[in-house]
Design a protein around this motif. Sequence first.
Motif, PDB file in Angstrom:
ATOM      1  N   UNK A  20       0.824  -1.211   0.000  1.00  0.00           N
ATOM      2  CA  UNK A  20       0.000   0.000   0.000  1.00  0.00           C
ATOM      3  C   UNK A  20       0.857   1.259   0.000  1.00  0.00           C
ATOM      4  N   UNK A  21       2.072   1.154   0.483  1.00  0.00           N
ATOM      5  CA  UNK A  21       2.942   2.318   0.694  1.00  0.00           C
ATOM      6  C   UNK A  21       4.171   2.309  -0.209  1.00  0.00           C
ATOM      7  N   UNK A  22       4.821   1.170  -0.344  1.00  0.00           N
ATOM      8  CA  UNK A  22       6.079   1.086  -1.089  1.00  0.00           C
ATOM      9  C   UNK A  22       5.794   0.737  -2.543  1.00  0.00           C
ATOM     10  N   UNK A  23       6.048   1.695  -3.409  1.00  0.00           N
ATOM     11  CA  UNK A  23       5.741   1.510  -4.831  1.00  0.00           C
ATOM     12  C   UNK A  23       6.951   1.070  -5.643  1.00  0.00           C
ATOM     13  N   UNK A  24       8.130   1.452  -5.192  1.00  0.00           N
ATOM     14  CA  UNK A  24       9.375   1.008  -5.808  1.00  0.00           C
ATOM     15  C   UNK A  24      10.451   1.091  -4.731  1.00  0.00           C
ATOM     16  N   UNK A  25      11.600   0.517  -5.011  1.00  0.00           N
ATOM     17  CA  UNK A  25      12.648   0.463  -3.999  1.00  0.00           C
ATOM     18  C   UNK A  25      13.026   1.866  -3.540  1.00  0.00           C
ATOM     19  N   UNK A  26      12.912   2.096  -2.228  1.00  0.00           N
ATOM     20  CA  UNK A  26      13.281   3.379  -1.645  1.00  0.00           C
ATOM     21  C   UNK A  26      12.253   4.488  -1.837  1.00  0.00           C
ATOM     22  N   UNK A  27      11.110   4.174  -2.450  1.00  0.00           N
ATOM     23  CA  UNK A  27      10.069   5.173  -2.698  1.00  0.00           C
ATOM     24  C   UNK A  27       8.817   4.792  -1.921  1.00  0.00           C
ATOM     25  N   UNK A  28       8.364   5.702  -1.089  1.00  0.00           N
ATOM     26  CA  UNK A  28       7.214   5.451  -0.231  1.00  0.00           C
ATOM     27  C   UNK A  28       6.145   6.510  -0.503  1.00  0.00           C
ATOM     28  N   UNK A  29       4.939   6.059  -0.705  1.00  0.00           N
ATOM     29  CA  UNK A  29       3.787   6.948  -0.879  1.00  0.00           C
ATOM     30  C   UNK A  29       2.879   6.702   0.315  1.00  0.00           C
ATOM     31  N   UNK A  30       2.895   7.612   1.257  1.00  0.00           N
ATOM     32  CA  UNK A  30       2.188   7.463   2.519  1.00  0.00           C
ATOM     33  C   UNK A  30       0.730   7.896   2.435  1.00  0.00           C
ATOM     34  N   UNK A  31       0.201   8.136   1.247  1.00  0.00           N
ATOM     35  CA  UNK A  31      -1.157   8.649   1.062  1.00  0.00           C
ATOM     36  C   UNK A  31      -2.214   7.788   1.760  1.00  0.00           C
ATOM     37  N   UNK A  32      -2.142   6.480   1.618  1.00  0.00           N
ATOM     38  CA  UNK A  32      -3.146   5.596   2.225  1.00  0.00           C
ATOM     39  C   UNK A  32      -3.135   5.732   3.746  1.00  0.00           C
ATOM     40  N   UNK A  59      -3.562 -11.769  -1.987  1.00  0.00           N
ATOM     41  CA  UNK A  59      -2.208 -11.644  -2.495  1.00  0.00           C
ATOM     42  C   UNK A  59      -1.321 -11.157  -1.351  1.00  0.00           C
ATOM     43  N   UNK A  60      -0.053 -11.535  -1.360  1.00  0.00           N
ATOM     44  CA  UNK A  60       0.863 -11.093  -0.312  1.00  0.00           C
ATOM     45  C   UNK A  60       0.926  -9.566  -0.261  1.00  0.00           C
ATOM     46  N   UNK A  61       1.201  -9.039   0.926  1.00  0.00           N
ATOM     47  CA  UNK A  61       1.351  -7.598   1.109  1.00  0.00           C
ATOM     48  C   UNK A  61       2.734  -7.097   0.755  1.00  0.00           C
ATOM     49  N   UNK A  62       3.596  -7.979   0.271  1.00  0.00           N
ATOM     50  CA  UNK A  62       4.949  -7.602  -0.141  1.00  0.00           C
ATOM     51  C   UNK A  62       4.851  -6.824  -1.459  1.00  0.00           C
ATOM     52  N   UNK A  63       5.561  -5.704  -1.579  1.00  0.00           N
ATOM     53  CA  UNK A  63       5.495  -4.898  -2.812  1.00  0.00           C
ATOM     54  C   UNK A  63       5.936  -5.671  -4.056  1.00  0.00           C
ATOM     55  N   UNK A  64       5.354  -5.285  -5.185  1.00  0.00           N
ATOM     56  CA  UNK A  64       5.655  -5.940  -6.455  1.00  0.00           C
ATOM     57  C   UNK A  64       7.127  -5.888  -6.823  1.00  0.00           C
ATOM     58  N   UNK A  65       7.804  -4.789  -6.528  1.00  0.00           N
ATOM     59  CA  UNK A  65       9.210  -4.693  -6.937  1.00  0.00           C
ATOM     60  C   UNK A  65      10.060  -5.750  -6.238  1.00  0.00           C
TER      61      UNK A  65
END
Length: 173
Positions: A20-32, A59-65
């Motif tokens: 929900x928060x980590x969209x790519x490595x080292x990038x966090x979108x805290x909007x949710x 689906x796992x909560x682990x980010x896609x990247x």
Amino acid sequence: NEHIDAAPVQLEYSYLTYRDIAKSEGTYDWTALESLLNQAASRKHQMIIRWHDTYVGQKTGVPDFITQSEGYQTVVAKSEGKRTEFPDWSSDQLRKFVLDFFTEFSKKYDNDSRLAFVQVGFGLWAEYHIYDGPMRLGKTFPSKQFQGEFLTHLSQQLHQTPWMISVDAADNS
């Protein structure tokens, strides 16, 4: 809950996943998270947030990247009769990410008055167990070594905000 504004409560609760928060490595979108915290604060309430990586039937909560990285192998198995994705805790990238995630979370939210406390854990619903499904230390559940590293890390990051592990925590030896 349509009755939340009039309910005699001061705490609100929500699950969130790392994806929900980590969209790519080292990038966090805290909007949710911000949305949840702001909604609760608008009612003069505080939030309890539970970060999870495994939820029955999801689906796992682990980010896609991470799940799409070379060598990572999500385990898909039945839990409570539902197709459930379990994270690959043998992944160095996943373990590093979880530590980095809580470092960044703590920088931003430690001592945030909108947050009552944080619940953390591994396994089903972050309740610190897998009672139905493939319970394999170091694969579908973190090794004892990483569990210790994680708990030490969290205690060094969150200085003001209380954190806890679910009362359902089991001995996962």
